[in-house]
Design a protein around this motif. Sequence first.
Motif, PDB file in Angstrom:
ATOM      1  N   TYR A  66      37.419  38.345  32.764  1.00 61.46           N
ATOM      2  CA  TYR A  66      36.522  39.502  32.784  1.00 61.46           C
ATOM      3  C   TYR A  66      35.346  39.322  33.737  1.00 61.46           C
ATOM      4  O   TYR A  66      34.238  39.764  33.468  1.00 61.46           O
ATOM      5  CB  TYR A  66      36.022  39.834  31.371  1.00 61.46           C
ATOM      6  N   ASP A  67      35.584  38.681  34.876  1.00 63.46           N
ATOM      7  CA  ASP A  67      34.547  38.467  35.876  1.00 63.46           C
ATOM      8  C   ASP A  67      34.598  39.577  36.916  1.00 63.46           C
ATOM      9  O   ASP A  67      35.660  40.098  37.229  1.00 63.46           O
ATOM     10  CB  ASP A  67      34.741  37.116  36.568  1.00 63.46           C
ATOM     11  N   LEU A  68      33.438  39.916  37.462  1.00 70.36           N
ATOM     12  CA  LEU A  68      33.337  40.936  38.495  1.00 70.36           C
ATOM     13  C   LEU A  68      32.727  40.286  39.726  1.00 70.36           C
ATOM     14  O   LEU A  68      31.596  39.805  39.686  1.00 70.36           O
ATOM     15  CB  LEU A  68      32.455  42.085  38.005  1.00 70.36           C
ATOM     16  N   ILE A  69      33.497  40.225  40.804  1.00 73.05           N
ATOM     17  CA  ILE A  69      33.050  39.591  42.040  1.00 73.05           C
ATOM     18  C   ILE A  69      33.109  40.641  43.145  1.00 73.05           C
ATOM     19  O   ILE A  69      34.178  41.162  43.460  1.00 73.05           O
ATOM     20  CB  ILE A  69      33.926  38.385  42.412  1.00 73.05           C
ATOM     21  N   TYR A  70      31.947  40.950  43.727  1.00 67.43           N
ATOM     22  CA  TYR A  70      31.861  41.982  44.759  1.00 67.43           C
ATOM     23  C   TYR A  70      32.254  41.447  46.138  1.00 67.43           C
ATOM     24  O   TYR A  70      32.506  40.259  46.311  1.00 67.43           O
ATOM     25  CB  TYR A  70      30.453  42.578  44.788  1.00 67.43           C
TER      26      TYR A  70
ATOM     27  N   CYS B 281      32.906  36.751  31.848  1.00 67.81           N
ATOM     28  CA  CYS B 281      32.049  37.928  31.652  1.00 67.81           C
ATOM     29  C   CYS B 281      30.783  37.866  32.496  1.00 67.81           C
ATOM     30  O   CYS B 281      29.686  38.112  32.009  1.00 67.81           O
ATOM     31  CB  CYS B 281      31.689  38.092  30.183  1.00 67.81           C
TER      32      CYS B 281
ATOM     33  N   ARG C 294      28.824  38.686  36.564  1.00 61.41           N
ATOM     34  CA  ARG C 294      28.866  39.530  37.760  1.00 61.41           C
ATOM     35  C   ARG C 294      28.287  38.752  38.933  1.00 61.41           C
ATOM     36  O   ARG C 294      27.204  38.183  38.836  1.00 61.41           O
ATOM     37  CB  ARG C 294      28.037  40.790  37.568  1.00 61.41           C
TER      38      ARG C 294
ATOM     39  N   SER D 260      27.359  41.206  46.047  1.00 57.37           N
ATOM     40  CA  SER D 260      27.902  41.106  47.408  1.00 57.37           C
ATOM     41  C   SER D 260      27.227  39.989  48.189  1.00 57.37           C
ATOM     42  O   SER D 260      26.046  39.702  47.986  1.00 57.37           O
ATOM     43  CB  SER D 260      27.676  42.418  48.158  1.00 57.37           C
TER      44      SER D 260
ATOM     45  N   ASP E 172      24.414  36.910  35.791  1.00 60.17           N
ATOM     46  CA  ASP E 172      24.365  38.030  36.729  1.00 60.17           C
ATOM     47  C   ASP E 172      23.711  37.523  38.012  1.00 60.17           C
ATOM     48  O   ASP E 172      22.499  37.329  38.064  1.00 60.17           O
ATOM     49  CB  ASP E 172      23.559  39.177  36.129  1.00 60.17           C
TER      50      ASP E 172
END
Length: 63
Positions: A12-16, A30, A32, A35, A50
């Motif tokens: 559930y990781d978010l990598i821009y 979990c 973020r 960019s 974050d």
Amino acid sequence: MEIHHDCSVGDYDLIYTNSVVRTYAKVGKCFRIGSNVTICINAIVLDGADIPDCTAVHQEVNK
């Protein structure tokens, strides 16, 4: 996004865009990563962190 060998990235990781997770880095779950971020060699990012845009992480980051 660029993920190097021998690193770990949690669920559930978010990598821009334009971000890099380098060799032997450990990234929790979990979180973020914004960019243009670099998670350096052997760095640790704990669960729920974050990381803001245009940041280099050299050691350990928590919330």
